[in-house]
Design an enzyme around this catalytic site. Structure first.
Site, short mmCIF file in Angstrom:
data_model
loop_
_atom_site.label_atom_id
_atom_site.label_comp_id
_atom_site.label_asym_id
_atom_site.label_seq_id
_atom_site.Cartn_x
_atom_site.Cartn_y
_atom_site.Cartn_z
N ARG A 66 27.25 -31.18 34.95
CA ARG A 66 26.91 -30.00 34.31
C ARG A 66 26.33 -29.06 35.32
NH1 ARG A 66 24.77 -28.26 28.37
NH2 ARG A 66 26.89 -28.87 28.20
N HIS B 260 34.39 -24.66 29.92
CA HIS B 260 33.75 -25.92 29.13
C HIS B 260 34.61 -26.89 28.34
CE1 HIS B 260 30.78 -28.35 27.10
NE2 HIS B 260 30.31 -27.48 26.41
N GLN C 182 34.41 -29.13 25.50
CA GLN C 182 34.14 -28.61 24.00
C GLN C 182 35.31 -28.16 23.42
OE1 GLN C 182 30.92 -27.82 22.85
NE2 GLN C 182 31.94 -27.58 21.13
N ASP D 72 29.67 -17.82 20.08
CA ASP D 72 28.85 -18.46 20.88
C ASP D 72 27.68 -17.69 21.22
OD1 ASP D 72 27.84 -20.62 22.48
OD2 ASP D 72 29.25 -20.11 24.25
N CYS E 180 30.16 -23.91 19.38
CA CYS E 180 29.73 -25.00 20.18
C CYS E 180 28.28 -25.46 20.03
CB CYS E 180 30.11 -24.85 21.59
SG CYS E 180 29.13 -23.51 22.39
N ARG F 220 32.73 -33.90 19.85
CA ARG F 220 32.48 -34.23 21.19
C ARG F 220 32.51 -35.69 21.40
NH1 ARG F 220 29.63 -30.51 23.83
NH2 ARG F 220 30.14 -31.45 25.61
N1 CP Z 1 27.85 -27.46 23.08
C1 CP Z 1 27.25 -28.33 24.27
O1 CP Z 1 27.63 -28.41 25.22
O2 CP Z 1 25.89 -28.34 23.68
P1 CP Z 1 24.80 -29.06 24.76
O3 CP Z 1 24.55 -27.94 25.53
O4 CP Z 1 23.64 -29.42 23.71
O5 CP Z 1 25.41 -30.23 25.52
N1 NVA Z 2 28.00 -20.28 26.67
C1 NVA Z 2 26.97 -21.59 26.61
C2 NVA Z 2 27.50 -22.97 25.94
C3 NVA Z 2 26.41 -23.71 25.76
C4 NVA Z 2 26.78 -25.14 25.22
C5 NVA Z 2 26.16 -21.55 27.71
O1 NVA Z 2 26.85 -21.66 28.62
O2 NVA Z 2 24.94 -21.72 27.73
#
Ligand code: CP
Ligand code: NVA
Length: 311
Positions: free
Chosen positions: A112, A139, A142, A230, A269, A297
């Site tokens: 990440r 992402h 997701q 989101d 998400c 997920r």
């Molecule tokens: N939706 C998602 O990726 O959640 P987290 O940030 O908790 O991993």
């Molecule tokens: N768009 C959000 C998604 C979190 C899972 C972010 O990047 O923080």
């Protein structure tokens, strides 16, 4: 480089529609096959027995972390999770050297990342599969879970009308890349300055995606089969007050769900901010399938891990 066959999972745009379809089919199969088992029980075939996944986080996570850790446990493998700051990476060791070193210890790496370029550098230098656990750009894990969740509800993705409301962010980007692959229609409703990259929309359209840009959220949601929200402030965004003000009219609430199809579903998400991008009445109401979405997920990523490792 290792001679074993492996594939990276970085961007839905790079993976064929056929392979993505196979991953989703496998995700459905995996989920059904272990119905009723305790969450930590290993799948009967233990397909990743002896395999180790490294997970590196430059940003916070709840779902991604737990779903990958439990997923590896269920596949018969194991995982090592760390914040990138706790590694020498956080003190300036290069992504390239990190990729080469970790490839000597583990069978796959999930990252990440703050910057999508770090993920690309990792994948170019790793001798094992690299999985995108979210970047500033996209992402993809997701969206595989999201599409699986819609299919579980009996929805055929082909021709389904999905409306994205809010910031044209990383999650929106993966929906854009998925549209051509799965044949759904995507309507994107964002304020000025928050649109998804025009270049990427054009690229997706060139690949056959049906994408409409409709700024007015009411018009965008009219007759939509699925409405998606989101957060207005993604990890790494610093202009919080400006976002709260600029995105204020892009809240998914009852007014938007009322103009959507009668049986419309709501996706998010998570994490969610009730009263900001979504009203409590919608996310906690009958159209919402956000907790199935979160659970999936796990199942989608198990299928992704198996695909990456050729199992
Ligand atoms: N939706 C998602 O990726 O959640 P987290 O940030 O908790 O991993
Ligand atoms: N768009 C959000 C998604 C979190 C899972 C972010 O990047 O923080």
């Amino acid at each position: 480089m290792s001679s074993t066959t492996y594939k990276h999972f970085l961007d839905l745009a790079d993976i064929s529609a056929e392979e993505l379809r196979e991953i989703l089919d496998e995700a459905h199969r995996c989920k059904k096959a272990r119905a009723g088992l305790p969450k930590g029980a290993v799948d009967v075939d233990a397909p990743l027995s002896g395999h180790v996944l490294a997970m590196l986080f430059e940003k916070s996570s709840t779902r991604t972390r737990f779903s990958f850790e439990v997923g590896m446990m269920q596949l018969g493998g194991t995982s090592i999770t760390t914040s990138a700051d706790d590694m020498q990476l956080g003190r300036g060791e290069s992504v390239e050297d990190t990729a080469k070193v970790l490839s000597r210890f583990v069978d796959a790496i999930m990252l990440r990342a703050n910057d999508h370029n770090s993920l690309l550098a990792l994948s170019r230098n790793a001798a094992v599969p690299v999985i995108n656990g979210l970047t500033d750009y996209n992402h993809p894990c997701q969206i595989m879970a999201d599409l699986m969740t819609l299919e579980e509800q009996g929805r055929d993705l082909k021709g389904l009308r999905l409306a994205w409301v809010g910031d044209g962010n990383n999650v929106a980007m993966s929906f854009i890349n998925a549209a051509a692959k799965f044949g759904f229609q995507l309507v994107i409703s964002t304020p000025d300055g928050y649109g998804a990259s025009g270049q990427m929309v054009e690229r997706a359209r060139g690949a056959g995606a049906h994408i409409e840009l409709i700024q007015d959220p009411l018009k965008a949601c009219t007759s939509a089969d699925v409405v998606i929200a989101d957060t207005w402030v993604s990890m790494g965004d610093t202009d919080i007050d400006k976002r709260m003000s600029d995105l204020g009219d892009w809240q998914v609430n009852d007014a938007l769900m009322d103009v959507a199809a009668k049986d419309a579903l709501f996706l998010h998400c998570l994490p969610a901010h009730r009263g900001e991008e979504v009203s409590a009445t919608v996310i906690d109401g009958p159209s919402s399938i956000v907790f199935d979405e979160a659970e999936n997920r796990l199942h989608a990523q198990k299928a992704i891990l198996k695909w990456c490792l050729g199992k």
